[in-house]
Scaffold this active site. Structure first.
Site, PDB file in Angstrom:
ATOM      1  N   SER A 101       1.000  -1.133   0.143  1.00 34.03           N
ATOM      2  CA  SER A 101      -0.103   0.038  -0.002  1.00 34.03           C
ATOM      3  C   SER A 101       0.933   1.220   0.049  1.00 34.03           C
ATOM      4  O   SER A 101       1.941   1.190   0.398  1.00 34.03           O
ATOM      5  CB  SER A 101      -0.902  -0.138   1.163  1.00 34.03           C
ATOM      6  N   GLU A 159       1.219   5.431   0.658  1.00 32.46           N
ATOM      7  CA  GLU A 159       0.558   6.515   1.299  1.00 32.46           C
ATOM      8  C   GLU A 159       1.088   7.925   0.460  1.00 32.46           C
ATOM      9  O   GLU A 159       2.286   8.104  -0.039  1.00 32.46           O
ATOM     10  CB  GLU A 159       1.263   7.032   2.777  1.00 32.46           C
ATOM     11  N   ASP A 190      -2.008  15.290  15.889  1.00 31.77           N
ATOM     12  CA  ASP A 190      -0.957  15.924  16.538  1.00 31.77           C
ATOM     13  C   ASP A 190      -1.748  17.328  16.968  1.00 31.77           C
ATOM     14  O   ASP A 190      -2.826  17.701  16.476  1.00 31.77           O
ATOM     15  CB  ASP A 190       0.282  16.231  15.872  1.00 31.77           C
ATOM     16  N   PHE A 217      12.509  15.121  10.079  1.00 30.84           N
ATOM     17  CA  PHE A 217      11.351  14.783  10.564  1.00 30.84           C
ATOM     18  C   PHE A 217      11.275  13.654  11.526  1.00 30.84           C
ATOM     19  O   PHE A 217      10.203  13.410  12.474  1.00 30.84           O
ATOM     20  CB  PHE A 217      10.926  14.268   9.057  1.00 30.84           C
ATOM     21  N   HIS A 230       3.911  -1.042   3.634  1.00 28.71           N
ATOM     22  CA  HIS A 230       3.090   0.249   3.315  1.00 28.71           C
ATOM     23  C   HIS A 230       4.234   1.346   3.282  1.00 28.71           C
ATOM     24  O   HIS A 230       5.270   1.537   4.204  1.00 28.71           O
ATOM     25  CB  HIS A 230       2.399   0.684   4.536  1.00 28.71           C
TER      26      HIS A 230
HETATM   27  P1  FAD Z   1      -2.438   7.198  19.671  1.00 33.86           P
HETATM   28  O1  FAD Z   1      -2.092   5.880  19.241  1.00 33.86           O
HETATM   29  O2  FAD Z   1      -3.957   7.331  20.063  1.00 33.86           O
HETATM   30  O3  FAD Z   1      -1.618   7.813  20.594  1.00 33.86           O
HETATM   31  C1  FAD Z   1      -0.090   8.137  20.376  1.00 33.86           C
HETATM   32  C2  FAD Z   1       0.587   7.737  21.722  1.00 33.86           C
HETATM   33  O4  FAD Z   1       0.175   8.417  22.777  1.00 33.86           O
HETATM   34  C3  FAD Z   1       0.133   6.404  22.085  1.00 33.86           C
HETATM   35  O5  FAD Z   1       1.085   5.285  21.503  1.00 33.86           O
HETATM   36  C4  FAD Z   1       0.376   6.316  23.452  1.00 33.86           C
HETATM   37  O6  FAD Z   1       1.712   5.915  23.882  1.00 33.86           O
HETATM   38  C5  FAD Z   1       0.080   7.669  23.911  1.00 33.86           C
HETATM   39  N1  FAD Z   1      -1.355   7.754  24.390  1.00 33.86           N
HETATM   40  C6  FAD Z   1      -2.346   8.432  23.753  1.00 33.86           C
HETATM   41  N2  FAD Z   1      -3.351   8.411  24.482  1.00 33.86           N
HETATM   42  C7  FAD Z   1      -3.323   7.722  25.623  1.00 33.86           C
HETATM   43  C8  FAD Z   1      -4.058   7.111  26.726  1.00 33.86           C
HETATM   44  N3  FAD Z   1      -5.219   7.510  26.921  1.00 33.86           N
HETATM   45  N4  FAD Z   1      -3.251   6.542  27.651  1.00 33.86           N
HETATM   46  C9  FAD Z   1      -2.011   6.145  27.583  1.00 33.86           C
HETATM   47  N5  FAD Z   1      -1.219   6.510  26.364  1.00 33.86           N
HETATM   48  C10 FAD Z   1      -1.820   7.152  25.672  1.00 33.86           C
HETATM   49  N6  FAD Z   1      -0.761  12.657  11.399  1.00 33.86           N
HETATM   50  C11 FAD Z   1      -1.848  13.712  10.759  1.00 33.86           C
HETATM   51  O7  FAD Z   1      -2.075  14.692  11.194  1.00 33.86           O
HETATM   52  N7  FAD Z   1      -2.489  13.435   9.534  1.00 33.86           N
HETATM   53  C12 FAD Z   1      -2.045  12.064   9.039  1.00 33.86           C
HETATM   54  O8  FAD Z   1      -2.720  11.795   7.731  1.00 33.86           O
HETATM   55  C13 FAD Z   1      -1.307  11.032   9.710  1.00 33.86           C
HETATM   56  N8  FAD Z   1      -1.027  10.048   9.081  1.00 33.86           N
HETATM   57  C14 FAD Z   1      -0.399   8.995   9.836  1.00 33.86           C
HETATM   58  C15 FAD Z   1      -0.161   7.652   9.564  1.00 33.86           C
HETATM   59  C16 FAD Z   1       0.740   6.742  10.039  1.00 33.86           C
HETATM   60  C17 FAD Z   1       0.821   5.356   9.505  1.00 33.86           C
HETATM   61  C18 FAD Z   1       1.206   7.201  11.263  1.00 33.86           C
HETATM   62  C19 FAD Z   1       2.055   6.247  11.935  1.00 33.86           C
HETATM   63  C20 FAD Z   1       1.031   8.412  11.762  1.00 33.86           C
HETATM   64  C21 FAD Z   1       0.257   9.196  11.132  1.00 33.86           C
HETATM   65  N9  FAD Z   1       0.131  10.576  11.697  1.00 33.86           N
HETATM   66  C22 FAD Z   1      -0.558  11.684  10.816  1.00 33.86           C
HETATM   67  C23 FAD Z   1       0.779  11.045  12.868  1.00 33.86           C
HETATM   68  C24 FAD Z   1      -0.093  11.069  14.042  1.00 33.86           C
HETATM   69  O9  FAD Z   1      -1.132  11.662  13.899  1.00 33.86           O
HETATM   70  C25 FAD Z   1       0.858  11.301  15.260  1.00 33.86           C
HETATM   71  O10 FAD Z   1       1.645  10.310  15.361  1.00 33.86           O
HETATM   72  C26 FAD Z   1      -0.021  11.279  16.690  1.00 33.86           C
HETATM   73  O11 FAD Z   1       0.824  12.087  17.531  1.00 33.86           O
HETATM   74  C27 FAD Z   1      -0.613  10.148  17.267  1.00 33.86           C
HETATM   75  O12 FAD Z   1      -1.582   9.586  16.483  1.00 33.86           O
HETATM   76  P2  FAD Z   1      -2.312   8.056  16.908  1.00 33.86           P
HETATM   77  O13 FAD Z   1      -3.425   7.924  16.386  1.00 33.86           O
HETATM   78  O14 FAD Z   1      -1.005   7.119  16.456  1.00 33.86           O
HETATM   79  O15 FAD Z   1      -2.452   8.235  18.413  1.00 33.86           O
END
Ligand code: FAD
Length: 309
Positions: free
Chosen positions: A12, A14, A107, A217, A266
């Site tokens: 896949s 991105e 973020d 980055f 990916h």
């Molecule tokens: P989560 O996994 O929910 O949280 C990140 C970390 O914070 C967790 O691993 C955990 O350690 C900690 N955490 C969060 N909540 C809790 C809790 N309640 N209790 C304990 N620990 C907690 N960003 C964009 O803006 N746009 C995009 O399109 C985008 N695409 C992405 C695609 C991929 C494949 C990846 C890996 C990242 C992408 N990102 C994108 C970046 C992403 O938004 C950031 O890494 C963001 O900081 C975390 O999002 P997440 O959904 O992984 O968060």
């Protein structure tokens, strides 16, 4: 050789929405070239702070005009919108023909590394968003995983506990942050499986187009770069050979993962197909030319390929 080592590879890609006509033409070219590898999907990123919420859906619409049968995933974060506004974006993805969504917490305004701030009336966390997407849409859900702990985490154990919450909320598959040391990925898989998470884990692969930008980055994302890579890129850049090195590094990383039984990759293409295409060809994938618009033949196998053989 194990049976899994004979299984077809699943890829896949991105991409990010283009901001002007020139960039749009480049993006279409990128998608057109990589479509020849029959990917599971192209995933289209979402603005860092949820700004211009419909940009991703528009990009998917635009790219599907190139070829209506192309498979897409839209990324979506909890940032910058109420719950209803955020779900509306997911509905737009469905309307645009996407079958997948990459569901994220996101973020803050500063992008990668910026602290997440919830919006009044918005989703507070990725698990909350995932549960709602599961209930209200038919999209298949991918979530992010972090082989090296996320900058916000209290360590790998806490990261994996949180990953389990995302999978329990309804995620179908996990796509990882990029990494350059495969041992980080193998350790991660062992911990993920030990935590009872069975969802497929697909390694995120970042071809290095520009080493200095990548280093900056990666630092924001919490991804480390082995010292040996820095030395090699320094020398290669001095000789005008950075692109050749980048291809060798990326193909070498993927080849080693494949040797260990990984069957899905990916790629973070940054809208440039060259290194990704070269790596896929090095892995033995044959670009089909022309694309007939039919369904993927290599993308049918459900994967749990991140496990070592
Ligand atoms: P989560 O996994 O929910 O949280 C990140 C970390 O914070 C967790 O691993 C955990 O350690 C900690 N955490 C969060 N909540 C809790 C809790 N309640 N209790 C304990 N620990 C907690 N960003 C964009 O803006 N746009 C995009 O399109 C985008 N695409 C992405 C695609 C991929 C494949 C990846 C890996 C990242 C992408 N990102 C994108 C970046 C992403 O938004 C950031 O890494 C963001 O900081 C975390 O999002 P997440 O959904 O992984 O968060």
């Amino acid at each position: 050789m194990t049976e899994s080592q004979n299984a077809p590879l699943d890829v896949s890609f991105e991409v990010f929405p283009a901001k002007n006509d020139l960039a749009r033409a480049g993006l279409k070219r990128c998608v057109d070239m990589l479509a020849r590898l029959n990917p599971r999907f192209f995933s289209v990123t979402y603005g860092a702070n949820g700004s211009d919420r419909l940009r991703t859906a528009h990009a998917i619409n635009d790219l599907r005009k190139v070829r209506a049968t192309l498979p897409f995933a839209g990324h979506l974060t909890c940032a910058g919108g109420t719950r209803e506004q955020t779900l509306d974006v997911a509905r737009e993805y469905e309307a645009a023909g996407a079958k997948w969504i990459v569901a994220l917490r996101g973020d803050g305004d500063a992008g990668a590394g910026g602290a997440f701030v919830s919006t009044l009336g918005g989703f507070l966390s990725a698990p909350e968003l995932i549960a709602s997407l599961r209930e209200k849409t038919r999209l298949r859900i991918a979530v992010a995983g972090y082989p090296e702990p996320h900058p916000d985490s209290r360590g790998l154990g806490a990261d994996i506990e949180h990953l389990k919450r995302k999978v329990d909320a309804g995620a179908d598959t996990i796509v990882t942050q990029f990494f350059f040391d495969n041992d980080d990925f193998y350790r991660y898989i062992d911990r993920v499986r030990a935590a009872g998470i069975d969802a497929p884990v697909v390694p995120g692969i970042m071809p290095i187009r520009n080493f200095d930008k990548m280093r900056a980055f990666a630092k924001k994302c919490g991804a480390s770069i082995p010292a040996r890579l820095a030395t090699r890129f320094e020398k290669a850049e001095a000789r005008g050979m950075a692109k050749e090195l980048a291809l060798a590094v990326c193909a070498g990383q993927c080849d080693e993962l494949r040797e260990q039984g990984v069957r899905a990759f990916h790629f973070y293409t940054l809208n440039d197909p060259t290194l990704t295409l070269g790596t896929c060809q090095a892995l033995g994938l044959d670009p089909v030319n022309p694309v007939d618009g039919g369904e993927s033949t290599t993308a049918k196998v459900e994967i749990d390929q991140a496990r070592r053989a």
